[in-house]
Design an enzyme around this catalytic site. Structure first.
Site, mmCIF file in Angstrom:
data_model
loop_
_atom_site.group_PDB
_atom_site.id
_atom_site.type_symbol
_atom_site.label_atom_id
_atom_site.label_comp_id
_atom_site.label_asym_id
_atom_site.label_seq_id
_atom_site.Cartn_x
_atom_site.Cartn_y
_atom_site.Cartn_z
ATOM 1 N N SER A 77 51.486 28.967 41.127
ATOM 2 C CA SER A 77 52.605 29.916 41.088
ATOM 3 C C SER A 77 52.845 30.408 42.498
ATOM 4 C CB SER A 77 52.275 31.137 40.220
ATOM 5 O OG SER A 77 53.196 32.192 40.457
ATOM 6 N N LYS A 107 43.908 22.761 24.686
ATOM 7 C CA LYS A 107 43.776 22.631 23.221
ATOM 8 C C LYS A 107 43.506 21.169 22.849
ATOM 9 C CE LYS A 107 46.420 23.245 19.022
ATOM 10 N NZ LYS A 107 47.657 22.547 18.705
ATOM 11 N N TYR A 147 57.990 37.685 38.958
ATOM 12 C CA TYR A 147 56.545 37.447 39.111
ATOM 13 C C TYR A 147 55.759 38.273 38.100
ATOM 14 C CZ TYR A 147 52.081 37.028 41.712
ATOM 15 O OH TYR A 147 50.784 36.774 42.097
HETATM 16 P P1 NAD Z 1 49.938 30.028 47.277
HETATM 17 O O1 NAD Z 1 51.422 30.092 47.250
HETATM 18 O O2 NAD Z 1 49.266 29.762 48.568
HETATM 19 O O3 NAD Z 1 49.405 28.947 46.229
HETATM 20 C C1 NAD Z 1 50.059 28.639 45.038
HETATM 21 C C2 NAD Z 1 50.089 27.126 44.907
HETATM 22 O O4 NAD Z 1 50.742 26.766 43.675
HETATM 23 C C3 NAD Z 1 50.877 26.448 46.034
HETATM 24 O O5 NAD Z 1 50.116 25.403 46.591
HETATM 25 C C4 NAD Z 1 52.128 25.921 45.331
HETATM 26 O O6 NAD Z 1 52.664 24.774 45.953
HETATM 27 C C5 NAD Z 1 51.607 25.676 43.935
HETATM 28 N N1 NAD Z 1 52.654 25.669 42.906
HETATM 29 C C6 NAD Z 1 53.628 26.597 42.703
HETATM 30 N N2 NAD Z 1 54.387 26.246 41.639
HETATM 31 C C7 NAD Z 1 53.856 25.084 41.157
HETATM 32 C C8 NAD Z 1 54.178 24.219 40.082
HETATM 33 N N3 NAD Z 1 55.232 24.469 39.275
HETATM 34 N N4 NAD Z 1 53.436 23.118 39.877
HETATM 35 C C9 NAD Z 1 52.373 22.842 40.682
HETATM 36 N N5 NAD Z 1 52.017 23.618 41.727
HETATM 37 C C10 NAD Z 1 52.756 24.714 41.956
HETATM 38 O O7 NAD Z 1 49.416 31.382 46.641
HETATM 39 P P2 NAD Z 1 47.930 31.945 46.470
HETATM 40 O O8 NAD Z 1 47.858 33.211 47.201
HETATM 41 O O9 NAD Z 1 46.942 30.887 46.761
HETATM 42 O O10 NAD Z 1 47.929 32.291 44.911
HETATM 43 C C11 NAD Z 1 47.250 31.484 43.960
HETATM 44 C C12 NAD Z 1 47.274 32.171 42.600
HETATM 45 O O11 NAD Z 1 46.629 33.452 42.691
HETATM 46 C C13 NAD Z 1 48.677 32.440 42.061
HETATM 47 O O12 NAD Z 1 48.687 32.213 40.661
HETATM 48 C C14 NAD Z 1 48.891 33.908 42.347
HETATM 49 O O13 NAD Z 1 49.799 34.486 41.437
HETATM 50 C C15 NAD Z 1 47.492 34.468 42.210
HETATM 51 N N6 NAD Z 1 47.320 35.708 42.993
HETATM 52 C C16 NAD Z 1 47.190 35.686 44.352
HETATM 53 C C17 NAD Z 1 47.031 36.883 45.053
HETATM 54 C C18 NAD Z 1 46.832 36.929 46.541
HETATM 55 O O14 NAD Z 1 46.621 38.011 47.094
HETATM 56 N N7 NAD Z 1 46.855 35.830 47.247
HETATM 57 C C19 NAD Z 1 47.048 38.094 44.358
HETATM 58 C C20 NAD Z 1 47.230 38.080 42.981
HETATM 59 C C21 NAD Z 1 47.344 36.872 42.300
#
Ligand code: NAD
Ligand code: UDP
Length: 314
Positions: A77, A107, A147
């Site tokens: 995401s 599942k 989000y």
């Molecule tokens: P990021 O953007 O670096 O990594 C997300 C990855 O998901 C990216 O590599 C992107 O290309 C991939 N992606 C997005 N949509 C996709 C899809 N439809 N199919 C396949 N891949 C897809 O962000 P991050 O900081 O590494 O976050 C990772 C997870 O942790 C996310 O779910 C985010 O919501 C959650 N999160 C992160 C933080 C933070 O502080 N970094 C805080 C809360 C939650």
């Protein structure tokens, strides 16, 4: 050998998770559509026989030609406010259809699943610090809602699959995480302030800098993610994962200026971002008790490592 699927594995957090899993002897499939991540984040793993990169969209049905994974970590995401506001529909879909596809796959195959949610499900919280039992204060119709609400949908879908289909699932609510491999232009506060400091440019603070965040170093977070998946007693549970040390954004700017020895001056915009959470601090009592986990890296030490990464990469 046990096998693992990491969706979003080429992103900031996912790439650190893949790294650690490969080192620990798991066979890892990293699935990513590279929307906000980069193959560069996992390029050091590409030649490892226990690592496979699959460029695919989690929103499309997940077909793996009968290869099933024992564990699925669903991280795909967009995550930074700039990214999810640039890609609002993709964000809605990754967390709704994407999560449903992951749950369906679990599942069908019996895999254990971990769904990455966020502290944003608490919105601009009226309770402080935030416990897992707090329902949140979220605007359904604003710039952050694609989000926040899609992550809330992901949690709800997870509950349905847990209750109705009895799959082995857990949810983590990640609080602000930072460290090497954060994109330099993802607009997040730590990356912005480090980039501005390293070039002696003005540090731009939204509002008056009194809003707070609690910053977790990525290695600590990844250890917590693994424990949430592998420790006993986590099925059907939700865990806050973050560092409870709380700082104002002004304090963060001052620390980064000091650690980089920068000549940057602070500039205040005077206005906060729309729906900006004014205070954010995880209550991690549950993670401490059930997972035996708490972060070990203090903000200065983590920032220092992050600054070194930025200096040698950008
Ligand atoms: P990021 O953007 O670096 O990594 C997300 C990855 O998901 C990216 O590599 C992107 O290309 C991939 N992606 C997005 N949509 C996709 C899809 N439809 N199919 C396949 N891949 C897809 O962000 P991050 O900081 O590494 O976050 C990772 C997870 O942790 C996310 O779910 C985010 O919501 C959650 N999160 C992160 C933080 C933070 O502080 N970094 C805080 C809360 C939650
Ligand atoms: N922020 C800031 N200057 C920046 C980037 C962010 O003052 O260059 C503030 C932002 O308004 C918010 C906090 O820092 O109050 C954290 O923002 P970020 O985008 O990193 O993540 P969030 O926790 O809001 O998802």
């Amino acid at each position: 050998m046990q096998s693992v699927l990491v969706t979003g594995g080429a992103g900031f957090i996912g790439s650190h998770l893949c790294n650690r899993l490969v080192k620990e002897g798991y066979k890892v499939i990293c699935l990513d559509n590279l929307l906000t991540g980069s193959k560069k984040n996992v390029e050091h793993l590409l030649d490892d026989p226990n690592f496979e990169f699959v460029e695919a969209d989690v929103v499309q049905p997940l077909i793996f030609n009968n290869r099933s994974s024992d564990y699925i970590f669903h991280l795909a995401s967009p995550a930074s406010p700039i990214d999810y506001q640039n890609y609002p529909e993709e964000t809605l879909l990754a967390n709704s259809m994407g999560t449903l596809n992951v749950l369906k796959l679990a599942k069908e195959t019996g895999a254990k699943v971990l769904i990455a949610s966020t502290s944003e499900v608490y919105g601009d919280p009226l309770k402080h610090p935030q416990k897992e039992t707090y329902f949140g204060n979220v605007n359904t119709f604003g710039p952050r809602s694609c989000y926040d609400e899609s992550k809330r949908f992901a949690e709800s879908a997870t509950y349905v699959y847990f209750r109705k289909h009895d799959i082995d699932v857990r949810i983590i609510r990640i609080f602000n995480t930072y460290g090497p491999r954060m994109q330099k232009d993802d607009g997040r506060v730590v990356s912005n302030f480090i980039m501005q400091s390293l070039s002696d440019a003005p540090i731009k603070i939204d509002g008056d800098g009194s809003q707070t965040r609690s910053f977790c170093y990525v290695d600590d977070l990844v250890e917590g993610i693994e424990k949430a998946m592998f420790a006993p007693g986590t099925t059907g549970e939700i865990f806050n994962l973050g560092n409870p040390d709380e700082f104002t954004i002004k304090e963060l700017a001052e620390k980064i200026i000091k650690l980089t020895g920068s000549k940057s001056e602070i500039e205040y915009s005077g206005t906060f971002r729309e729906d900006d959470p004014m205070r954010r601090q995880p209550d991690i009592t549950k993670a401490k008790e059930i997972l035996g986990w708490e972060p070990k890296t203090n903000l200065e030490a983590g920032l220092q490592k992050t600054i070194e990464f930025y200096k040698s990469n950008f």
